[in-house]
Design a protein around this motif. Structure first.
Motif, PDB file in Angstrom:
ATOM      1  N   LEU A 165       0.829  -1.207   0.000  1.00 60.29           N
ATOM      2  CA  LEU A 165       0.000   0.000   0.000  1.00 60.29           C
ATOM      3  C   LEU A 165       0.861   1.253   0.000  1.00 60.29           C
ATOM      4  CD1 LEU A 165      -2.420  -1.244   2.804  1.00 60.29           C
ATOM      5  CD2 LEU A 165      -3.012  -1.057   0.377  1.00 60.29           C
ATOM      6  N   HIS A 166       0.278   2.331  -0.548  1.00 59.72           N
ATOM      7  CA  HIS A 166       0.987   3.615  -0.548  1.00 59.72           C
ATOM      8  C   HIS A 166      -0.049   4.735  -0.444  1.00 59.72           C
ATOM      9  CE1 HIS A 166       3.415   7.038  -1.960  1.00 59.72           C
ATOM     10  NE2 HIS A 166       4.447   6.317  -1.529  1.00 59.72           N
ATOM     11  N   PRO A 167       0.220   5.749   0.385  1.00 57.45           N
ATOM     12  CA  PRO A 167      -0.754   6.843   0.527  1.00 57.45           C
ATOM     13  C   PRO A 167      -0.989   7.568  -0.795  1.00 57.45           C
ATOM     14  CG  PRO A 167       0.887   6.909   2.286  1.00 57.45           C
ATOM     15  CD  PRO A 167       1.376   5.903   1.289  1.00 57.45           C
ATOM     16  N   VAL A 168      -2.229   8.001  -0.997  1.00 56.55           N
ATOM     17  CA  VAL A 168      -2.597   8.731  -2.211  1.00 56.55           C
ATOM     18  C   VAL A 168      -3.678   9.749  -1.842  1.00 56.55           C
ATOM     19  CG1 VAL A 168      -4.355   7.025  -2.875  1.00 56.55           C
ATOM     20  CG2 VAL A 168      -3.334   8.489  -4.615  1.00 56.55           C
ATOM     21  N   ALA A 169      -3.602  10.941  -2.436  1.00 50.40           N
ATOM     22  CA  ALA A 169      -4.593  11.983  -2.166  1.00 50.40           C
ATOM     23  C   ALA A 169      -5.902  11.654  -2.884  1.00 50.40           C
ATOM     24  CB  ALA A 169      -4.067  13.342  -2.614  1.00 50.40           C
ATOM     25  N   LEU A 170      -7.010  11.926  -2.223  1.00 52.27           N
ATOM     26  CA  LEU A 170      -8.340  11.706  -2.791  1.00 52.27           C
ATOM     27  C   LEU A 170      -8.943  13.036  -3.223  1.00 52.27           C
ATOM     28  CD1 LEU A 170      -9.654   9.171  -0.130  1.00 52.27           C
ATOM     29  CD2 LEU A 170      -8.744   8.659  -2.406  1.00 52.27           C
ATOM     30  N   PRO A 171      -9.880  13.014  -4.167  1.00 50.40           N
ATOM     31  CA  PRO A 171     -10.491  14.267  -4.654  1.00 50.40           C
ATOM     32  C   PRO A 171     -11.153  15.092  -3.560  1.00 50.40           C
ATOM     33  CG  PRO A 171     -10.994  12.453  -6.132  1.00 50.40           C
ATOM     34  CD  PRO A 171     -10.347  11.843  -4.942  1.00 50.40           C
ATOM     35  N   ASP A 172     -11.635  14.439  -2.491  1.00 49.09           N
ATOM     36  CA  ASP A 172     -12.307  15.190  -1.425  1.00 49.09           C
ATOM     37  C   ASP A 172     -11.332  15.800  -0.418  1.00 49.09           C
ATOM     38  OD1 ASP A 172     -11.421  13.011  -0.063  1.00 49.09           O
ATOM     39  OD2 ASP A 172     -13.381  12.241   0.515  1.00 49.09           O
ATOM     40  N   GLY A 173     -10.036  15.682  -0.686  1.00 45.01           N
ATOM     41  CA  GLY A 173      -9.029  16.260   0.211  1.00 45.01           C
ATOM     42  C   GLY A 173      -8.511  15.292   1.254  1.00 45.01           C
ATOM     43  N   ASN A 174      -9.140  14.139   1.385  1.00 46.23           N
ATOM     44  CA  ASN A 174      -8.651  13.134   2.326  1.00 46.23           C
ATOM     45  C   ASN A 174      -7.552  12.299   1.689  1.00 46.23           C
ATOM     46  OD1 ASN A 174     -10.384  13.760   4.529  1.00 46.23           O
ATOM     47  ND2 ASN A 174     -12.072  12.731   3.480  1.00 46.23           N
TER      48      ASN A 174
ATOM     49  N   GLY B  78      -6.117   8.225   1.167  1.00 46.20           N
ATOM     50  CA  GLY B  78      -6.362   6.793   1.251  1.00 46.20           C
ATOM     51  C   GLY B  78      -5.091   6.039   0.938  1.00 46.20           C
ATOM     52  N   LEU B  79      -5.199   4.719   0.795  1.00 47.98           N
ATOM     53  CA  LEU B  79      -4.051   3.879   0.498  1.00 47.98           C
ATOM     54  C   LEU B  79      -4.329   3.091  -0.776  1.00 47.98           C
ATOM     55  CD1 LEU B  79      -3.351   2.521   4.101  1.00 47.98           C
ATOM     56  CD2 LEU B  79      -2.013   4.232   2.876  1.00 47.98           C
ATOM     57  N   ILE B  80      -3.532   3.367  -1.809  1.00 48.30           N
ATOM     58  CA  ILE B  80      -3.735   2.658  -3.068  1.00 48.30           C
ATOM     59  C   ILE B  80      -3.007   1.309  -3.011  1.00 48.30           C
ATOM     60  CG2 ILE B  80      -1.742   3.731  -4.209  1.00 48.30           C
ATOM     61  CD1 ILE B  80      -3.464   3.717  -6.801  1.00 48.30           C
ATOM     62  N   VAL B  81      -3.649   0.292  -3.559  1.00 46.91           N
ATOM     63  CA  VAL B  81      -3.083  -1.057  -3.564  1.00 46.91           C
ATOM     64  C   VAL B  81      -2.097  -1.174  -4.729  1.00 46.91           C
ATOM     65  CG1 VAL B  81      -3.588  -3.514  -3.782  1.00 46.91           C
ATOM     66  CG2 VAL B  81      -5.168  -2.014  -2.514  1.00 46.91           C
ATOM     67  N   LEU B  82      -0.823  -1.339  -4.401  1.00 47.29           N
ATOM     68  CA  LEU B  82       0.218  -1.487  -5.411  1.00 47.29           C
ATOM     69  C   LEU B  82       0.514  -2.956  -5.701  1.00 47.29           C
ATOM     70  CD1 LEU B  82       2.749   1.251  -4.247  1.00 47.29           C
ATOM     71  CD2 LEU B  82       0.934   1.446  -5.957  1.00 47.29           C
ATOM     72  N   SER B  83       0.271  -3.803  -4.736  1.00 46.46           N
ATOM     73  CA  SER B  83       0.481  -5.235  -4.931  1.00 46.46           C
ATOM     74  C   SER B  83      -0.441  -5.992  -3.993  1.00 46.46           C
ATOM     75  CB  SER B  83       1.941  -5.625  -4.668  1.00 46.46           C
ATOM     76  OG  SER B  83       2.291  -5.377  -3.313  1.00 46.46           O
TER      77      SER B  83
ATOM     78  N   LEU C 295      -7.938   1.880  -0.580  1.00 39.85           N
ATOM     79  CA  LEU C 295      -8.491   1.554   0.728  1.00 39.85           C
ATOM     80  C   LEU C 295      -8.659   2.843   1.525  1.00 39.85           C
ATOM     81  CD1 LEU C 295      -9.262  -0.742   2.728  1.00 39.85           C
ATOM     82  CD2 LEU C 295      -6.853  -0.793   3.412  1.00 39.85           C
ATOM     83  N   VAL C 296      -9.895   3.098   1.981  1.00 39.76           N
ATOM     84  CA  VAL C 296     -10.153   4.353   2.705  1.00 39.76           C
ATOM     85  C   VAL C 296     -10.564   4.119   4.151  1.00 39.76           C
ATOM     86  CG1 VAL C 296     -10.721   5.673   0.636  1.00 39.76           C
ATOM     87  CG2 VAL C 296     -12.539   4.429   1.832  1.00 39.76           C
TER      88      VAL C 296
END
Length: 295
Positions: free
Chosen positions: A209-218, A220-225, A243-244
């Motif tokens: 997982l790696h942190p990623v910015a969401l359109p609402d300003g929060n 989340g964690l994007i699944v890389l593997s 994953l939020v």
């Protein structure tokens, strides 16, 4: 002033003498020994990173005699290992409280060498704060950073107050900044589990997982593997999912994931809220047990 310095010197020497009665040398790796503390009758606590073999672990007792011990269990997350002594009867540690510790208080690290006997270094507690999670994934009740020298053989030894009461176990493996003390409350919890099961269970999802910015300003964690046939993959989690929330709590970094995956979570379902293709979905993941390294 001279009398005050002499009194302080005698007080510190007394603290080292008292604590040294329960500190042993542990021969479980090449070249040089580490230290350990007789925590309970027949039970030694030492630093996990200094244990390189399970069998033929030699112990130098406080009275100078040598004996053997067997590995009861180890936990890399807290850098603690438990050894069972081949004999009982040695004194056990006397404990102090870490609840009132403050930065700046004088502490000592007590170790033992098979050759030179008890060794001591003095310094201060440089930082004291609340619960934290080590980079190895272990949950530790307090962050206790030491401003003193930890020699190579000092890890696994006792960190004590000026009365010689044990505050925790010294380790050089959990921080690249300075030596730390694993507080006695954490040690007791880990010792109980290691004596009961031989290891500390930790949950895992099998995701990279790696942190990623969401359109609402929060965040989340994007699944890389996703580990093949891992807990999350079996539940239908895909690469690219974001994953939020997990177990009803927002997740913004991997520490949030680890906090939700304690030993009690293993084998139980947990609800993951995921953003996939702009849509929010929920999946139930049965938490797995993190694979343990082979000794």
């Amino acid at each position: 002033m001279e009398n005050e310095l002499a009194a302080l010197s005698n007080e510190l020497a007394g603290a080292v003498e008292q604590a040294g009665r329960t500190v042993v040398a542990v021969n479980a790796r090449p070249r040089f020994a580490s230290s350990g503390v007789i925590w309970r009758p027949g039970v030694i606590v030492t630093a996990e990173h200094a244990i390189r073999r399970r069998d033929e672990i030699g112990i130098t007792l406080p009275d100078g005699r040598t004996t053997s011990a067997t590995l009861a269990g180890r936990d890399a997350g807290t850098d603690l290992a438990v050894l069972k002594l081949a004999e009982n009867g040695a004194p056990t540690a006397t404990f102090g409280s870490t609840e009132t510790l403050r930065p700046g208080q004088v502490v000592l690290a007590i170790g033992r060498s098979p050759d030179s006997g008890v060794n001591a270094t003095m310094g201060i507690m440089s930082a004291v704060s609340g619960p934290w999670r080590s980079w190895r994934g272990g949950q530790i009740d307090q962050y206790l950073r030491l401003d003193l020298t930890l020699y190579p053989g000092s890890s696994g030894g006792a960190v004590v107050d000026t009365a010689g009461r044990v505050l925790g176990i010294a380790t050089s493996a959990l921080s690249r900044i300075a030596g730390l003390a694993v507080p006695a409350s954490t040690v007791n919890r880990v010792v109980d589990e290691l004596l009961r099961t031989g290891h500390v269970s930790r949950g895992y999802l099998g995701l990279g997982l790696h942190p990623v910015a969401l359109p609402d300003g929060n965040t989340g964690l994007i699944v890389l593997s996703a580990e093949l046939d891992g807990p999350a993959a079996r539940a239908g989690v895909l690469i690219g999912d974001i994953l939020v929330a997990l177990a009803g709590q927002p997740v913004r970094d991997t520490d949030d994931i680890q906090s939700a995956l304690d030993s009690e979570s293993v084998g139980k379902p947990v609800v993951a809220r995921i953003v996939r293709g702009g849509q929010v979905i929920e999946l139930s993941i049965t938490v797995g047990e993190r694979p343990r390294r082979e000794d």
